[in-house]
Design an enzyme around this catalytic site. Sequence first.
Site, PDB file in Angstrom:
ATOM      1  N   ALA A  30      14.467 -36.642  49.003  1.00 49.08           N
ATOM      2  CA  ALA A  30      15.693 -36.405  49.769  1.00 49.08           C
ATOM      3  C   ALA A  30      16.711 -35.545  49.010  1.00 49.08           C
ATOM      4  O   ALA A  30      17.526 -34.862  49.632  1.00 49.08           O
ATOM      5  CB  ALA A  30      16.307 -37.745  50.137  1.00 49.08           C
ATOM      6  N   HIS A 127       5.538 -38.640  54.682  1.00 52.74           N
ATOM      7  CA  HIS A 127       6.222 -39.669  55.477  1.00 52.74           C
ATOM      8  C   HIS A 127       6.440 -39.199  56.906  1.00 52.74           C
ATOM      9  O   HIS A 127       7.225 -39.790  57.646  1.00 52.74           O
ATOM     10  CB  HIS A 127       7.553 -40.056  54.820  1.00 52.74           C
ATOM     11  N   CYS A 135       2.685 -40.501  70.059  1.00 47.88           N
ATOM     12  CA  CYS A 135       2.186 -41.757  70.613  1.00 47.88           C
ATOM     13  C   CYS A 135       1.426 -42.534  69.537  1.00 47.88           C
ATOM     14  O   CYS A 135       0.581 -41.964  68.834  1.00 47.88           O
ATOM     15  CB  CYS A 135       1.268 -41.450  71.801  1.00 47.88           C
ATOM     16  N   CYS A 138      -2.536 -42.512  71.070  1.00 41.75           N
ATOM     17  CA  CYS A 138      -3.398 -41.315  71.102  1.00 41.75           C
ATOM     18  C   CYS A 138      -2.838 -40.148  70.298  1.00 41.75           C
ATOM     19  O   CYS A 138      -3.500 -39.111  70.170  1.00 41.75           O
ATOM     20  CB  CYS A 138      -3.639 -40.865  72.550  1.00 41.75           C
ATOM     21  N   CYS A 160       3.748 -43.432  76.322  1.00 39.93           N
ATOM     22  CA  CYS A 160       3.027 -42.157  76.400  1.00 39.93           C
ATOM     23  C   CYS A 160       2.628 -41.847  77.843  1.00 39.93           C
ATOM     24  O   CYS A 160       2.096 -42.720  78.540  1.00 39.93           O
ATOM     25  CB  CYS A 160       1.783 -42.259  75.519  1.00 39.93           C
TER      26      CYS A 160
END
Length: 252
Positions: A30, A127, A135, A138, A160
């Site tokens: 960061a 990350h 989703c 999927c 989704c």
Amino acid sequence: MAVVTCVNEGRALLARLFGEARNAVVLTGAGVSTESGIPDYRSPGGIWARFTPIEFADFVRSEASRLEDWRRRFVMKRDFDRAEPNVTHRALARLTRTGAIALLITQNIDGLHGRAGTAPERLLEIHGNGTHGSCLGCGLRAELVDLEAEIADTGIAPHCRACGGLVKAAVVSFGQAMPADALARCERAVQSCDLFVAIGSSLQVYPAAGLPLLARAAGAELVIVNGEPTGLDSRADHVLRGSVGEFFAGLD
Ligand code: NAD
């Protein structure tokens, strides 16, 4: 371990090390993006001062946690949209283009390395990426602008449109496993690198924080660039302590 605080000395050292490296790996945290106006986690005024993290299990279990997670994601998205890549993002993008950096691993989810021009095949966002959703079932991508409009409309956390699974920001949350293929790719790159440079990370979050020692064990030179000491400084060949952007100015 030598601690460099002089900006000119640090710049010269980085230029030499990246010039000589045949196969460098960089890890960013960061601290690379604070100079673009995105707060880090642990500094005063950082993200943890504003939000306690929502665990993955809570997101899956509770509609209230999902709605709160989305509310925070939309706040962060506005920070990300306002931010521009800074000199360090640009310098690292250039070094990936020249081939000096074989792989740029980032803990950041702000998408700024990509926006600075780092090619996707040289960039590993371990990350994930908080600038879009996906989703959990999927993997279908969903845009935050559409998800925000949907929640404003329905008051319900999105599912989704292809498989009905839960949609979540495309980040690895606390308590969520990191994708095994990404981790394996990291470890392969780190085990064959000759230079490992950790930049703007407190090196407290695993598994990313384990990578510098893996590189060291594989024989790479280890450099840590950060504004404050980290727990791995004593294991590094060089520690550059000061503003990340000042050390990378001129390397872009
Ligand atoms: P961190 O907040 O733990 O550490 C950041 C480090 O950078 C601190 O030691 C701080 O002193 C230093 N720093 C901040 N600004 C600096 C500057 N201008 N020059 C030099 N040093 C500076 O962050 P982390 O190590 O990346 O790990 C925590 C997690 O935070 C990661 O998982 C990451 O996904 C997440 N995170 C990401 C973003 C982002 O995407 N921009 C922002 C906040 C948190």
